[in-house]
Motif scaffolding. Sequence first.
Motif, PDB file in Angstrom:
ATOM      1  N   VAL A  56       0.828  -1.204   0.000  1.00 47.34           N
ATOM      2  CA  VAL A  56       0.000   0.000   0.000  1.00 47.34           C
ATOM      3  C   VAL A  56       0.865   1.257   0.000  1.00 47.34           C
ATOM      4  N   PRO A  57       0.303   2.387  -0.468  1.00 44.92           N
ATOM      5  CA  PRO A  57       1.001   3.665  -0.309  1.00 44.92           C
ATOM      6  C   PRO A  57       1.043   4.052   1.167  1.00 44.92           C
ATOM      7  N   VAL A  58       2.132   4.671   1.577  1.00 42.61           N
ATOM      8  CA  VAL A  58       2.273   5.150   2.950  1.00 42.61           C
ATOM      9  C   VAL A  58       2.399   6.672   2.904  1.00 42.61           C
ATOM     10  N   PRO A  59       1.487   7.402   3.534  1.00 42.01           N
ATOM     11  CA  PRO A  59       1.579   8.871   3.510  1.00 42.01           C
ATOM     12  C   PRO A  59       2.701   9.351   4.413  1.00 42.01           C
ATOM     13  N   SER A  60       3.015  10.631   4.331  1.00 36.95           N
ATOM     14  CA  SER A  60       3.988  11.195   5.272  1.00 36.95           C
ATOM     15  C   SER A  60       3.406  11.055   6.682  1.00 36.95           C
ATOM     16  N   CYS A  61       4.265  10.712   7.621  1.00 35.29           N
ATOM     17  CA  CYS A  61       3.806  10.423   8.976  1.00 35.29           C
ATOM     18  C   CYS A  61       4.495  11.331   9.975  1.00 35.29           C
ATOM     19  N   PRO A  62       3.835  11.622  11.103  1.00 36.72           N
ATOM     20  CA  PRO A  62       4.449  12.475  12.124  1.00 36.72           C
ATOM     21  C   PRO A  62       5.597  11.764  12.806  1.00 36.72           C
ATOM     22  N   GLY A  63       6.498  12.541  13.399  1.00 33.28           N
ATOM     23  CA  GLY A  63       7.647  11.998  14.096  1.00 33.28           C
ATOM     24  C   GLY A  63       7.311  11.578  15.508  1.00 33.28           C
ATOM     25  N   PRO A  64       8.290  11.064  16.246  1.00 34.75           N
ATOM     26  CA  PRO A  64       8.040  10.544  17.597  1.00 34.75           C
ATOM     27  C   PRO A  64       7.555  11.593  18.585  1.00 34.75           C
ATOM     28  N   ASN A  65       7.836  12.853  18.317  1.00 34.47           N
ATOM     29  CA  ASN A  65       7.357  13.925  19.195  1.00 34.47           C
ATOM     30  C   ASN A  65       6.270  14.763  18.531  1.00 34.47           C
ATOM     31  N   GLY A  66       5.606  14.176  17.528  1.00 33.63           N
ATOM     32  CA  GLY A  66       4.511  14.855  16.856  1.00 33.63           C
ATOM     33  C   GLY A  66       4.916  15.772  15.731  1.00 33.63           C
ATOM     34  N   SER A 110       6.752  -0.122  12.229  1.00 31.39           N
ATOM     35  CA  SER A 110       8.193   0.077  12.392  1.00 31.39           C
ATOM     36  C   SER A 110       8.655   1.367  11.731  1.00 31.39           C
ATOM     37  N   ILE A 111       7.907   1.846  10.740  1.00 30.44           N
ATOM     38  CA  ILE A 111       8.281   3.089  10.059  1.00 30.44           C
ATOM     39  C   ILE A 111       8.001   4.304  10.925  1.00 30.44           C
ATOM     40  N   GLY A 112       6.789   4.404  11.460  1.00 30.44           N
ATOM     41  CA  GLY A 112       6.434   5.616  12.185  1.00 30.44           C
ATOM     42  C   GLY A 112       5.494   5.424  13.357  1.00 30.44           C
ATOM     43  N   GLY A 113       5.450   4.207  13.915  1.00 31.54           N
ATOM     44  CA  GLY A 113       4.624   3.976  15.090  1.00 31.54           C
ATOM     45  C   GLY A 113       3.137   3.900  14.778  1.00 31.54           C
ATOM     46  N   LEU A 114       2.327   3.828  15.834  1.00 31.26           N
ATOM     47  CA  LEU A 114       0.880   3.687  15.679  1.00 31.26           C
ATOM     48  C   LEU A 114       0.259   4.828  14.869  1.00 31.26           C
ATOM     49  N   PRO A 115       0.679   6.099  15.046  1.00 27.17           N
ATOM     50  CA  PRO A 115       0.101   7.157  14.215  1.00 27.17           C
ATOM     51  C   PRO A 115       0.296   6.912  12.721  1.00 27.17           C
ATOM     52  N   CYS A 116       1.412   6.282  12.342  1.00 28.28           N
ATOM     53  CA  CYS A 116       1.664   6.014  10.924  1.00 28.28           C
ATOM     54  C   CYS A 116       0.758   4.895  10.414  1.00 28.28           C
TER      55      CYS A 116
END
Length: 415
Positions: free
Chosen positions: A134-144, A162-168
């Motif tokens: 699937v495509p993966v959008p840009s995701c927030p970092g560990p501190n938002g 593993s790429i960007g945590g649960l928010p990703c």
Amino acid sequence: MASHSGAGTIVSNPRHGRLRRSSAWGNALRVLLTTVIVVAMSGVATAAYSVWGLYNGMQTIDLGDAGDLADAVGFGADEIEGELTVLLVGTDSRAGQSLDDGETGELNDVNLLLHVSADHQRATVVSLPRDLMVPVPSCPGPNGEPEYYSAMSEQQLNSTLSIGGLPCVVATVSELTGMDIPYAAMITFDGVIRMSNALGGVDVCLTEPIVDEYTDLNLPAGVNNLVGLEALQFLRTRHGVGDGGDTSRISNQQVFMSALVRQLKSSSTLSDPIKVYGLAKVGVENMTLSSNMATTGFMQAVASIVRDIDIDSINFVQYPSNAHPYAPGRLTPNLAAAQTLFDVLKSGQAFDVTAVGEGVAEVPEDPAADPNAVQDPNAPAETEPADPNAPVKLPPAITGQRADNETCSQGRTVL
């Protein structure tokens, strides 16, 4: 987690070459996830609420923009207005867990999207295959930090944790499905055997024996009470069911999940506050919640929504997919069928699933009915107009089942 280098550059995760690893624990998380849902459905909530009070220091995570779609629900709230959508993610991380087999890193091998219609009459659990590309959008970092991880055109779905945590994971599934996902939960594997044991096992029907040397599973045909390790083996088996692929495994797990829901609804489990407390406690001890979920008020409101949903209005469906055109063993989304599914979910219409998954057999409602009976070709055509309120018939590309429909696993059907 994938490392960040420079202006949003993603450095490839070295584990991507081993993404097909299938942990018994990771796949067995569907027991835990489904039971958490059913506990909320019970309406016997007093004991469960006390657990949340005891664990007010539990782990939470901020979903960023997605979490801003819904405010935290305060204590004493009667209900959540409108539809409810929660992403339930099972992580295979070994960090802090009792299982230590040398594996490192973290994958989201279980991805379940729970959707309750705006009128609170229907609940649907959509299983998304871990092998979807699937495509993966840009995701927030560990501190938002916004857009900390760059967008990628195609990655395997179970790499997004593993790429960007649960928010990703939330951002990826939201973009794939077109659904707003304001709530999410992540669960580890330590509570799975305890949960299975607390239930006293789940009765599952097999039309043929299942033998899988990869999971050391050997079950006879007939009704099997699956508990503890055997339940885990049944949930993880891929080589023993259907065509041996990820989608067959999901269909087999839906046989288990629907049996679990029927068993809980029909037994004394959910009318026993001590049992409900124990089930909820196991779940809470192994969960990380989005910060807007981690309140007693939220649990009260969820129980208020789902406790009266009839079992024939609970559906388990699988996100539709096809074989990937150039990545062997991977899947690509069937976007046309998926659009149909999520349009129906957003509309709140009742629907019927018209096809079960590979390796699943439906049990006839009338045991005396002849499955090979031929329709009379001279019978008059039906002339009554179609009922505008009749459930939408989903296309056969969308497999699954209603929770009240008894199904059996057929074991391996394609060699």
